[in-house]
Design a protein around this motif. Structure first.
Motif, PDB file in Angstrom:
ATOM      1  N   VAL A   1      36.333  39.979  48.509  1.00 18.53           N
ATOM      2  CA  VAL A   1      37.137  40.422  47.432  1.00 18.53           C
ATOM      3  C   VAL A   1      38.049  40.663  46.673  1.00 18.53           C
ATOM      4  CG1 VAL A   1      34.876  42.020  47.567  1.00 18.53           C
ATOM      5  CG2 VAL A   1      36.939  42.653  48.707  1.00 18.53           C
ATOM      6  N   GLY A   2      38.664  40.489  45.098  1.00 17.34           N
ATOM      7  CA  GLY A   2      39.244  40.338  44.905  1.00 17.34           C
ATOM      8  C   GLY A   2      40.101  41.750  44.472  1.00 17.34           C
TER       9      GLY A   2
ATOM     10  N   ARG B   1      45.912  36.961  42.879  1.00 18.03           N
ATOM     11  CA  ARG B   1      44.300  36.226  43.222  1.00 18.03           C
ATOM     12  C   ARG B   1      44.276  34.823  43.100  1.00 18.03           C
ATOM     13  NH1 ARG B   1      40.943  39.383  38.902  1.00 18.03           N
ATOM     14  NH2 ARG B   1      42.918  38.911  37.581  1.00 18.03           N
ATOM     15  N   VAL B   2      43.197  33.905  43.850  1.00 15.76           N
ATOM     16  CA  VAL B   2      43.081  32.284  43.178  1.00 15.76           C
ATOM     17  C   VAL B   2      41.760  31.859  42.635  1.00 15.76           C
ATOM     18  CG1 VAL B   2      42.495  31.867  45.718  1.00 15.76           C
ATOM     19  CG2 VAL B   2      43.670  30.046  44.275  1.00 15.76           C
ATOM     20  N   HIS B   3      42.153  31.414  41.775  1.00 19.90           N
ATOM     21  CA  HIS B   3      40.256  31.026  40.663  1.00 19.90           C
ATOM     22  C   HIS B   3      39.614  30.003  42.105  1.00 19.90           C
ATOM     23  CE1 HIS B   3      38.063  29.719  37.655  1.00 19.90           C
ATOM     24  NE2 HIS B   3      38.346  31.082  37.431  1.00 19.90           N
ATOM     25  N   PHE B   4      39.032  30.396  41.664  1.00 19.54           N
ATOM     26  CA  PHE B   4      37.813  29.368  42.457  1.00 19.54           C
ATOM     27  C   PHE B   4      37.053  28.948  41.638  1.00 19.54           C
ATOM     28  CE2 PHE B   4      33.629  29.530  45.454  1.00 19.54           C
ATOM     29  CZ  PHE B   4      33.446  28.156  45.295  1.00 19.54           C
ATOM     30  N   GLU B   5      36.399  27.788  41.609  1.00 20.63           N
ATOM     31  CA  GLU B   5      35.784  27.318  40.975  1.00 20.63           C
ATOM     32  C   GLU B   5      34.350  26.474  41.801  1.00 20.63           C
ATOM     33  OE1 GLU B   5      35.151  25.983  35.722  1.00 20.63           O
ATOM     34  OE2 GLU B   5      36.737  25.940  36.792  1.00 20.63           O
ATOM     35  N   TRP B   6      33.116  26.064  41.213  1.00 17.73           N
ATOM     36  CA  TRP B   6      32.823  24.925  41.889  1.00 17.73           C
ATOM     37  C   TRP B   6      31.467  24.499  39.749  1.00 17.73           C
ATOM     38  CZ3 TRP B   6      32.235  29.936  42.524  1.00 17.73           C
ATOM     39  CH2 TRP B   6      31.210  30.626  42.205  1.00 17.73           C
TER      40      TRP B   6
ATOM     41  N   LYS C   1      47.259  29.272  29.677  1.00 14.31           N
ATOM     42  CA  LYS C   1      48.025  27.661  29.546  1.00 14.31           C
ATOM     43  C   LYS C   1      48.444  27.047  30.518  1.00 14.31           C
ATOM     44  CE  LYS C   1      52.630  27.286  27.874  1.00 14.31           C
ATOM     45  NZ  LYS C   1      54.239  27.981  27.139  1.00 14.31           N
ATOM     46  N   TYR C   2      48.003  27.323  31.537  1.00 15.46           N
ATOM     47  CA  TYR C   2      48.032  25.879  32.981  1.00 15.46           C
ATOM     48  C   TYR C   2      46.937  26.808  33.629  1.00 15.46           C
ATOM     49  CZ  TYR C   2      53.406  26.087  30.764  1.00 15.46           C
ATOM     50  OH  TYR C   2      53.932  26.102  30.316  1.00 15.46           O
ATOM     51  N   ARG C   3      46.775  25.599  34.114  1.00 18.86           N
ATOM     52  CA  ARG C   3      46.105  25.498  35.319  1.00 18.86           C
ATOM     53  C   ARG C   3      46.476  24.654  36.600  1.00 18.86           C
ATOM     54  NH1 ARG C   3      39.868  25.219  32.771  1.00 18.86           N
ATOM     55  NH2 ARG C   3      40.342  27.092  31.596  1.00 18.86           N
ATOM     56  N   PRO C   4      47.273  25.006  37.233  1.00 18.50           N
ATOM     57  CA  PRO C   4      48.224  24.594  38.999  1.00 18.50           C
ATOM     58  C   PRO C   4      47.299  24.619  39.861  1.00 18.50           C
ATOM     59  CG  PRO C   4      49.447  26.492  38.731  1.00 18.50           C
ATOM     60  CD  PRO C   4      48.127  26.421  37.418  1.00 18.50           C
ATOM     61  N   ASP C   5      46.799  23.602  40.212  1.00 20.00           N
ATOM     62  CA  ASP C   5      45.641  23.322  42.063  1.00 20.00           C
ATOM     63  C   ASP C   5      46.664  24.071  43.034  1.00 20.00           C
ATOM     64  OD1 ASP C   5      42.900  22.403  41.053  1.00 20.00           O
ATOM     65  OD2 ASP C   5      44.310  20.407  40.806  1.00 20.00           O
ATOM     66  N   VAL C   6      46.721  24.710  44.101  1.00 19.54           N
ATOM     67  CA  VAL C   6      47.496  24.908  44.881  1.00 19.54           C
ATOM     68  C   VAL C   6      47.251  24.882  45.874  1.00 19.54           C
ATOM     69  CG1 VAL C   6      47.807  26.905  43.671  1.00 19.54           C
ATOM     70  CG2 VAL C   6      45.951  26.968  45.040  1.00 19.54           C
ATOM     71  N   ASP C   7      48.132  24.234  47.249  1.00 14.20           N
ATOM     72  CA  ASP C   7      47.541  23.849  48.488  1.00 14.20           C
ATOM     73  C   ASP C   7      47.478  25.019  49.931  1.00 14.20           C
ATOM     74  OD1 ASP C   7      47.890  21.292  48.104  1.00 14.20           O
ATOM     75  OD2 ASP C   7      49.691  21.277  47.932  1.00 14.20           O
ATOM     76  N   ILE C   8      48.564  26.041  48.934  1.00 19.42           N
ATOM     77  CA  ILE C   8      47.782  26.971  50.668  1.00 19.42           C
ATOM     78  C   ILE C   8      46.618  27.847  50.692  1.00 19.42           C
ATOM     79  CG2 ILE C   8      48.300  29.214  48.297  1.00 19.42           C
ATOM     80  CD1 ILE C   8      50.007  28.764  51.745  1.00 19.42           C
ATOM     81  N   ALA C   9      45.438  27.392  49.556  1.00 14.66           N
ATOM     82  CA  ALA C   9      43.924  28.447  49.328  1.00 14.66           C
ATOM     83  C   ALA C   9      43.862  26.946  49.189  1.00 14.66           C
ATOM     84  CB  ALA C   9      44.030  29.866  48.237  1.00 14.66           C
ATOM     85  N   GLN C  10      42.305  27.020  50.871  1.00 15.06           N
ATOM     86  CA  GLN C  10      41.629  25.583  49.993  1.00 15.06           C
ATOM     87  C   GLN C  10      39.956  26.205  50.449  1.00 15.06           C
ATOM     88  OE1 GLN C  10      42.675  22.925  53.436  1.00 15.06           O
ATOM     89  NE2 GLN C  10      44.583  22.940  51.890  1.00 15.06           N
ATOM     90  N   MET C  11      38.939  25.908  49.633  1.00 14.94           N
ATOM     91  CA  MET C  11      37.505  26.145  49.627  1.00 14.94           C
ATOM     92  C   MET C  11      36.808  24.449  50.672  1.00 14.94           C
ATOM     93  SD  MET C  11      35.110  28.254  49.378  1.00 14.94           S
ATOM     94  CE  MET C  11      35.656  29.141  48.883  1.00 14.94           C
ATOM     95  N   LYS C  12      35.642  24.881  51.271  1.00 17.26           N
ATOM     96  CA  LYS C  12      34.712  23.802  52.031  1.00 17.26           C
ATOM     97  C   LYS C  12      33.473  24.805  51.969  1.00 17.26           C
ATOM     98  CE  LYS C  12      33.837  21.422  55.603  1.00 17.26           C
ATOM     99  NZ  LYS C  12      34.125  21.475  57.472  1.00 17.26           N
ATOM    100  N   VAL C  13      32.793  23.776  50.779  1.00 21.87           N
ATOM    101  CA  VAL C  13      30.626  24.783  50.351  1.00 21.87           C
ATOM    102  C   VAL C  13      30.526  23.765  52.073  1.00 21.87           C
ATOM    103  CG1 VAL C  13      28.946  23.541  49.447  1.00 21.87           C
ATOM    104  CG2 VAL C  13      30.791  23.874  48.633  1.00 21.87           C
TER     105      VAL C  13
ATOM    106  N   LEU D   1      39.289  34.605  43.992  1.00 21.34           N
ATOM    107  CA  LEU D   1      39.459  35.531  45.433  1.00 21.34           C
ATOM    108  C   LEU D   1      41.064  35.803  45.631  1.00 21.34           C
ATOM    109  CD1 LEU D   1      37.653  32.194  47.091  1.00 21.34           C
ATOM    110  CD2 LEU D   1      36.576  34.371  46.745  1.00 21.34           C
ATOM    111  N   PRO D   2      40.799  37.048  46.843  1.00 18.89           N
ATOM    112  CA  PRO D   2      42.205  37.318  46.855  1.00 18.89           C
ATOM    113  C   PRO D   2      43.061  36.622  48.117  1.00 18.89           C
ATOM    114  CG  PRO D   2      40.389  38.103  48.856  1.00 18.89           C
ATOM    115  CD  PRO D   2      39.657  37.078  47.373  1.00 18.89           C
ATOM    116  N   VAL D   3      44.359  36.892  47.688  1.00 17.45           N
ATOM    117  CA  VAL D   3      45.216  36.108  48.683  1.00 17.45           C
ATOM    118  C   VAL D   3      45.514  36.649  49.383  1.00 17.45           C
ATOM    119  CG1 VAL D   3      47.471  35.032  48.597  1.00 17.45           C
ATOM    120  CG2 VAL D   3      45.840  34.558  46.349  1.00 17.45           C
ATOM    121  N   ARG D   4      46.004  36.449  50.461  1.00 18.93           N
ATOM    122  CA  ARG D   4      45.938  36.920  51.412  1.00 18.93           C
ATOM    123  C   ARG D   4      48.255  36.629  51.836  1.00 18.93           C
ATOM    124  NH1 ARG D   4      43.243  40.369  51.644  1.00 18.93           N
ATOM    125  NH2 ARG D   4      41.204  39.448  51.417  1.00 18.93           N
TER     126      ARG D   4
END
Length: 498
Positions: A182-183, A197-202, A219-231, A265-268
């Motif tokens: 929960v965000g 919060r990190v934006h998760f889109e699929w 204005k920006y949409r930089p990808d992040v490495d600190i949060a990763q998602m696996k389906v 999604l929340p950032v830890r």
């Protein structure tokens, strides 16, 4: 038991003490008879406030209190000295705490520091991104800081890239009892980005999903490495979370995704998240930084290369109350406790400091908070405590200008913009917890301060952690609670403002 005195009776009695005897002896110029208030008032008044609460049919407990703002006199209460979870109504107290401790013009500063000299465009030392407790920092602000770094003449950094987030305690989740995904319960520290919060889109592409995790703004949409998602091919659980080698590693059930969508999604790991995004923004200006490393202390003698100042505290608090942002509440509350002279090591310790302040400042003896947002259901606040604070705060006009209008509704649930009672208040909602506190102006202009708390703590305890986002029965219970709140407001408007 409830207590009930009409404002007309009290004010009339006080006024009679000041009227000359000759005036009292004269016959009235018009016939004195009670004013007809209609069937609706009769329905509301039947059995008093306790009868109104009983007819609401709510499980758990309901408490309330209302006072005249001008005189400070309590007009009616039911269980007003009984503490219940205030939910996000707690943010009203946090706003008062921050305003008085930090000041309405306080700004939060995020700095880029150099631990070493800059010679011919080369920083011969470490670069430090130092958080200053700004809850509103976003990707655009980091992009501006990266541009300022270049403008300061830095083209290369020979040392490490360090992150300082220890201006405030680092907390993994505002309320660890909430589901991981929960965000509204992210991590907290002295450095936050995009409300942590990190934006998760699929999107479904053929038979597979394309997913992104980014720190987007308009204005920006930089990808992040600190949060990763696996389906993952499964139905439940929808999300899982794990801390794997310093990365927020998420999995999501493919059965829950459909053809496409997005959520926050929340950032830890807020410091690492901000560092990840800043490296991207610096690289866009030709400045390549090493992977970020967190430090607990700032090096002595570091110099400022660039800084970002937030807007002033007052509009930050207004947005916090409007959107009920939990992270903002925790960060400004923690910052106020630090400014108060105590260095809290947790949200609970900081909230306890706020509770002590509230007792000293507003005589709130029945209030004990475990956080600043109201997300933790172990917090307790009494209706009489809050009403007393609201009355005192109104004398300095501290809070009312920050509260958003609370719209009353007609019998079909539609917003009634023509309703004669106007309300400015803070709402609070958890599963099987509902609160409302603020100010109401009756049809005749009488201003009242009120608080209403309703909670079924036993039923809330029975909800499994994984089901706390949308538990069975919570929506219907909440609807009844909100209906009771409006009934009480309309009762008070009829009794004391007409």
């Amino acid at each position: 038991m409830s207590r009930h005195w009409t404002r007309r009776f009290i004010m009339g009695g006080l006024g009679a003490m000041l009227v000359p005897a000759g005036v009292l002896a004269a016959p009235p110029q018009v016939s004195l008879r009670p004013r007809s208030r209609g069937e609706e008032f009769g329905r509301q008044a039947r059995g008093g406030v306790d009868g109104l609460i009983a007819r609401a049919g709510l499980s758990g407990q309901a408490v309330c209190a209302v006072a005249d703002v001008q005189s400070g006199l309590e007009l009616e209460a039911s269980g007003g000295d009984r503490g219940l979870p205030p939910a996000s109504v707690a943010k009203a107290l946090t706003a008062l705490y921050a305003l008085e401790t930090l000041g309405a013009d306080h700004r939060f500063t995020t700095r880029l520091l150099a631990a070493g000299p800059v010679q011919s465009g080369v920083l011969k030392g470490d670069l430090i991104l130092a958080g200053g407790g700004d809850p509103t920092l976003n990707t655009d602000d980091l992009a501006a800081l990266a541009a300022d770094l270049k403008q300061a003449g830095v083209r290369e950094v020979r040392g490490d890239f360090l992150i300082y987030e220890a201006a405030l305690p680092v907390v993994r989740s505002i309320d660890p009892e909430q589901p991981d995904h929960v965000g509204y319960s992210p991590a907290v520290s002295g450095l936050a980005l995009n409300f942590n919060r990190v934006h998760f889109e699929w999107k479904l592409a053929g038979k597979r999903y394309a997913v992104t995790m980014d720190a987007r703004t308009g204005k920006y949409r930089p990808d992040v490495d600190i949060a990763q998602m696996k389906v993952v091919s499964r139905s439940l659980p929808v999300y899982t979370y794990a801390d794997q080698k310093g990365v927020d590693q998420w999995t999501v059930a493919s059965a829950a995704l459909g053809k496409g969508g997005a959520r926050w999604l929340p950032v830890r790991k807020p410091g690492a998240y901000a560092g990840d995004v800043f490296r991207t923004m610096a690289r866009a200006h030709g400045i390549v930084l090493k992977s970020a490393r967190t430090v607990e202390r700032l090096p002595a003698g570091a110099t400022i290369l660039a800084q970002h100042d937030s807007t002033t505290l007052q509009p930050i608090l207004k947005d916090m109350l409007k959107y009920s942002n939990n992270l903002t509440a925790e960060m400004v509350g923690l910052s106020a406790s630090v400014a108060h002279g105590r260095r809290p090591d947790s949200l609970k310790a900081s909230a306890a400091e706020m509770s002590r302040w509230a007792e000293q400042r507003f005589a709130m003896k029945g209030t004990l908070m475990v956080d600043h947002s109201g997300l933790g259901d172990a917090s307790r606040m009494t209706a009489q405590d809050l009403v007393g604070a609201l009355v005192q705060a109104r004398k300095q006009d501290m809070l009312r200008p920050l509260l958003k209008p609370f719209k009353l509704r007609d019998s079909k649930g539609r917003v009634n913009r023509a309703h004669p009672i106007k309300v400015a208040a803070k709402t609070g909602t958890l599963n099987f917890v509902s609160g409302l506190g603020g100010y109401m102006t009756a049809a005749d202009g009488t201003e009242l301060a009120f608080a209403i708390f309703v909670a079924d703590t036993d039923q809330r305890k029975r909800i499994p952690r994984a089901a706390r986002e949308r538990p069975k029965g919570a929506r219907g219970w909440n609807y009844k609670a909100k209906s009771l709140q409006q009934d009480l407001i309309e009762r008070w408007g009829a009794l004391y403002g007409s």
